[in-house]
Write a protein that holds these residues in place. Structure first.
Motif, PDB file in Angstrom:
ATOM      1  N   ASP A 209      39.597 102.729  32.529  1.00 38.78           N
ATOM      2  CA  ASP A 209      40.582 102.109  33.420  1.00 38.78           C
ATOM      3  C   ASP A 209      40.818 103.060  34.590  1.00 38.78           C
ATOM      4  O   ASP A 209      41.610 103.994  34.504  1.00 38.78           O
ATOM      5  CB  ASP A 209      41.882 101.849  32.657  1.00 38.78           C
ATOM      6  CG  ASP A 209      42.962 101.215  33.521  1.00 38.78           C
ATOM      7  OD1 ASP A 209      42.680 100.920  34.695  1.00 38.78           O
ATOM      8  OD2 ASP A 209      44.094 101.043  33.021  1.00 38.78           O
TER       9      ASP A 209
ATOM     10  N   ALA B  32      32.211  98.913  41.355  1.00 36.80           N
ATOM     11  CA  ALA B  32      32.303  98.094  42.569  1.00 36.80           C
ATOM     12  C   ALA B  32      33.736  98.056  43.081  1.00 36.80           C
ATOM     13  O   ALA B  32      33.977  98.124  44.303  1.00 36.80           O
ATOM     14  CB  ALA B  32      31.802  96.682  42.271  1.00 36.80           C
ATOM     15  N   GLU B  33      34.694  97.975  42.163  1.00 36.95           N
ATOM     16  CA  GLU B  33      36.106  97.957  42.579  1.00 36.95           C
ATOM     17  C   GLU B  33      36.506  99.295  43.193  1.00 36.95           C
ATOM     18  O   GLU B  33      37.220  99.339  44.201  1.00 36.95           O
ATOM     19  CB  GLU B  33      36.981  97.646  41.363  1.00 36.95           C
ATOM     20  CG  GLU B  33      38.442  97.425  41.728  1.00 36.95           C
ATOM     21  CD  GLU B  33      39.279  97.014  40.524  1.00 36.95           C
ATOM     22  OE1 GLU B  33      40.499  97.259  40.561  1.00 36.95           O
ATOM     23  OE2 GLU B  33      38.710  96.458  39.562  1.00 36.95           O
ATOM     24  N   LEU B  34      36.030 100.403  42.604  1.00 38.15           N
ATOM     25  CA  LEU B  34      36.333 101.716  43.157  1.00 38.15           C
ATOM     26  C   LEU B  34      35.710 101.864  44.540  1.00 38.15           C
ATOM     27  O   LEU B  34      36.340 102.392  45.463  1.00 38.15           O
ATOM     28  CB  LEU B  34      35.809 102.807  42.221  1.00 38.15           C
ATOM     29  CG  LEU B  34      36.031 104.255  42.661  1.00 38.15           C
ATOM     30  CD1 LEU B  34      37.520 104.586  42.761  1.00 38.15           C
ATOM     31  CD2 LEU B  34      35.343 105.218  41.687  1.00 38.15           C
ATOM     32  N   ARG B  35      34.482 101.392  44.710  1.00 41.06           N
ATOM     33  CA  ARG B  35      33.813 101.478  46.004  1.00 41.06           C
ATOM     34  C   ARG B  35      34.562 100.674  47.071  1.00 41.06           C
ATOM     35  O   ARG B  35      34.586 101.052  48.253  1.00 41.06           O
ATOM     36  CB  ARG B  35      32.370 100.961  45.880  1.00 41.06           C
ATOM     37  CG  ARG B  35      31.550 101.104  47.137  1.00 41.06           C
ATOM     38  CD  ARG B  35      30.121 100.628  46.885  1.00 41.06           C
ATOM     39  NE  ARG B  35      29.406 101.529  46.001  1.00 41.06           N
ATOM     40  CZ  ARG B  35      28.865 102.668  46.397  1.00 41.06           C
ATOM     41  NH1 ARG B  35      28.956 103.052  47.654  1.00 41.06           N
ATOM     42  NH2 ARG B  35      28.225 103.426  45.540  1.00 41.06           N
ATOM     43  N   ALA B  36      35.199  99.582  46.650  1.00 42.32           N
ATOM     44  CA  ALA B  36      35.918  98.732  47.604  1.00 42.32           C
ATOM     45  C   ALA B  36      37.281  99.282  47.984  1.00 42.32           C
ATOM     46  O   ALA B  36      37.876  98.849  48.970  1.00 42.32           O
ATOM     47  CB  ALA B  36      36.075  97.330  47.014  1.00 42.32           C
ATOM     48  N   ARG B  37      37.774 100.237  47.209  1.00 44.93           N
ATOM     49  CA  ARG B  37      39.078 100.820  47.517  1.00 44.93           C
ATOM     50  C   ARG B  37      39.000 101.658  48.793  1.00 44.93           C
ATOM     51  O   ARG B  37      37.961 102.216  49.107  1.00 44.93           O
ATOM     52  CB  ARG B  37      39.543 101.725  46.366  1.00 44.93           C
ATOM     53  CG  ARG B  37      39.755 101.003  45.050  1.00 44.93           C
ATOM     54  CD  ARG B  37      41.098 100.349  44.997  1.00 44.93           C
ATOM     55  NE  ARG B  37      41.398  99.829  43.667  1.00 44.93           N
ATOM     56  CZ  ARG B  37      42.536  99.232  43.357  1.00 44.93           C
ATOM     57  NH1 ARG B  37      43.484  99.102  44.266  1.00 44.93           N
ATOM     58  NH2 ARG B  37      42.748  98.770  42.141  1.00 44.93           N
TER      59      ARG B  37
ATOM     60  N   GLU C 100      31.390  96.748  37.199  1.00 43.59           N
ATOM     61  CA  GLU C 100      32.525  96.049  37.818  1.00 43.59           C
ATOM     62  C   GLU C 100      33.568  97.050  38.301  1.00 43.59           C
ATOM     63  O   GLU C 100      34.100  96.931  39.409  1.00 43.59           O
ATOM     64  CB  GLU C 100      33.167  95.069  36.823  1.00 43.59           C
ATOM     65  CG  GLU C 100      32.218  93.996  36.312  1.00 43.59           C
ATOM     66  CD  GLU C 100      31.402  94.440  35.111  1.00 43.59           C
ATOM     67  OE1 GLU C 100      31.557  95.608  34.658  1.00 43.59           O
ATOM     68  OE2 GLU C 100      30.580  93.629  34.631  1.00 43.59           O
ATOM     69  N   GLN C 101      33.846  98.060  37.457  1.00 46.27           N
ATOM     70  CA  GLN C 101      34.827  99.070  37.863  1.00 46.27           C
ATOM     71  C   GLN C 101      34.294  99.921  39.012  1.00 46.27           C
ATOM     72  O   GLN C 101      35.032 100.302  39.916  1.00 46.27           O
ATOM     73  CB  GLN C 101      35.171  99.970  36.663  1.00 46.27           C
ATOM     74  CG  GLN C 101      35.921  99.237  35.573  1.00 46.27           C
ATOM     75  CD  GLN C 101      37.227  99.937  35.215  1.00 46.27           C
ATOM     76  OE1 GLN C 101      37.890 100.529  36.051  1.00 46.27           O
ATOM     77  NE2 GLN C 101      37.573  99.877  33.952  1.00 46.27           N
TER      78      GLN C 101
ATOM     79  N   TYR D 202      43.581 106.493  44.936  1.00 47.07           N
ATOM     80  CA  TYR D 202      42.730 105.748  44.015  1.00 47.07           C
ATOM     81  C   TYR D 202      41.636 106.654  43.452  1.00 47.07           C
ATOM     82  O   TYR D 202      41.342 106.637  42.264  1.00 47.07           O
ATOM     83  CB  TYR D 202      42.094 104.551  44.726  1.00 47.07           C
ATOM     84  CG  TYR D 202      43.090 103.606  45.345  1.00 47.07           C
ATOM     85  CD1 TYR D 202      43.903 102.797  44.547  1.00 47.07           C
ATOM     86  CD2 TYR D 202      43.224 103.507  46.719  1.00 47.07           C
ATOM     87  CE1 TYR D 202      44.831 101.934  45.111  1.00 47.07           C
ATOM     88  CE2 TYR D 202      44.137 102.639  47.296  1.00 47.07           C
ATOM     89  CZ  TYR D 202      44.939 101.849  46.491  1.00 47.07           C
ATOM     90  OH  TYR D 202      45.852 101.004  47.057  1.00 47.07           O
TER      91      TYR D 202
END
Length: 407
Positions: free
Chosen positions: A340, A265-270, A262-263, A280
């Motif tokens: 985090d 995927a969030e980093l990739r979306a940044r 999940e983290q 980021y």
């Protein structure tokens, strides 16, 4: 499971043992190595800055005065090489050498390398994609920092394959209780690497270039210049410290990210604008450096009696500052066992503190931002793990044997 640096299960996940150690006190005697283990952030941070401790004691005491046996004579090439590097020097020698090295290894030197770092990271990742995957460790994590240090030092491309084996053999001596075969390999690598650099320094004296070795030759102050041995030791330290942490942070960091989809995927979306590392990505790299620290332990000699909590640690003792434990201390980090990637308050100790704070930290961060950024770039398919990785033998410098991935 308790603290046991020779247990593969502990090496794979030392953090539960650290939690238990922190509960036992601020300084814990470890009979197996004859050291005081220091597991709390506040103590590790303070002792890194405390001049009553030192990486060496020979600037103040002989081996006999300090109650320690001299190393075997046949190990001398390793100790001469290591003892003249910044990591093991103490003031006033440390201040003199660091000041001269800083004249050559400037922020502008680092920034001049950044385009080449990013280009090389893109090329390595592009090849990994073209291959459909492979060992991330040998395909990206290892070649990038070795090539960057070689570029920095001006080492010809044909010779760069020598560097990683030399470094690995020398760094074997930093593990706890290295055996005689490890010592033999370290001595041989110290002799060979020193001879190679001695010839390269002679060549740069005759024909200076834009590389760091030429800069070290030219650096001077009112007290003089670096000796040839100091230059050799500086170059070896830059390779050893400058790539071991980067290699292991890259591989360990991706192993961490792949276990936190999940983290990831969030980093990739940044947004990662252009080739520049976004805020980021920079923040995420710092969190990966904290979460799974590549250098788990940093040892210091006690030069004058100190107190850690209620424990008096006498002169002549050795303390083991547990970076991995300090970086997971709940007294300093909120939810320390939680990854985090946007953690704002993150004064991790991965690069040390005090006079021995890592001189190459800015370059290491640039390399890590470049390699993670290249693998997260638009157009690069997401990574997936092919098989569970194994951890190398060795606890102090902790890393994976391989990280097999596909896209």
């Amino acid at each position: 499971m308790g603290f046991d640096p020779w247990d593969p299960a502990f090496v794979a996940d030392p953090y539960p043992a650290y939690r238990e150690l922190r509960g036992r006190g601020r300084a814990v005697w470890y009979e197996a190595t004859g050291q005081w283990l220091v597991p709390h952030y506040a103590d590790v941070s303070a002792l890194l800055r405390d001049r009553r401790l030192g990486r060496t004691y020979l600037h103040r005491f002989s081996h006999e005065e300090f109650g320690r046996a001299a190393p075997p004579a046949e190990h001398e090439p390793f100790h001469v090489l290591n003892g003249n590097g910044l990591l093991d020097l103490e003031d006033p020698a440390h201040a003199r050498v660091r000041g001269l090295v800083a004249k050559a290894f400037t922020p502008r030197t680092v920034e001049r390398l950044v385009p080449a770092v990013r280009r090389l990271a893109r090329e390595l990742v592009g090849q990994l994609v073209a291959d459909g995957g492979g060992d991330l460790l040998t395909a990206v994590a290892e070649p990038l920092p070795v090539a960057v240090i070689a570029e920095l030092l001006g080492i010809p491309e044909a010779d760069r394959g020598l560097l990683r084996p030399w470094s690995a053999d020398i760094c074997g001596m930093f593990e706890l209780r290295p055996d005689e075969e490890t010592a033999r390999r370290a001595v041989r690598a110290s002799e060979e690497f020193s001879a190679y650099l001695r010839a390269l320094i002679a060549e740069r004296r005759a024909r200076p270039g834009e590389d760091l070795i030429s800069g070290l030759i030219a650096a001077h102050d009112e007290a003089g210049r670096l000796s040839e041995q100091e230059m050799i030791s500086t170059c070896v330290l830059l390779l050893n410290a400058g790539h071991e942490a980067t290699v292991n942070t890259t591989a360990n960091g991706w192993w961490t990210l792949l276990r936190h989809p999940e983290q990831l995927a969030e980093l990739r979306a940044r947004p990662h604008p252009g080739d520049a590392a976004s805020k980021y990505l920079s923040t995420a790299v710092d969190e990966l450096l904290r979460f799974d620290t590549p250098l788990q332990m940093f040892e210091r000699w006690v030069l004058d009696d100190i107190e850690v909590g209620d424990t008096v640690i006498p002169r002549g003792a050795e303390v083991a500052l547990l970076f991995g434990s300090a970086n997971r201390d709940p007294a300093r980090f909120a939810d320390p066992d939680v990854l985090d990637l946007v953690r704002a308050d993150n004064p991790h100790l991965t690069f040390g503190a005090g006079i021995h704070y890592c001189l190459g930290a800015p370059l290491a961060r640039r390399e890590l931002e470049a390699s993670f950024g290249a693998l997260l770039a638009p157009g690069v398919p997401p990574l997936r793990l092919v098989k569970e990785p194994r951890w190398r033998d060795g606890y102090v410098i902790r890393g994976l044997e391989e990280l097999i991935v596909a896209f």
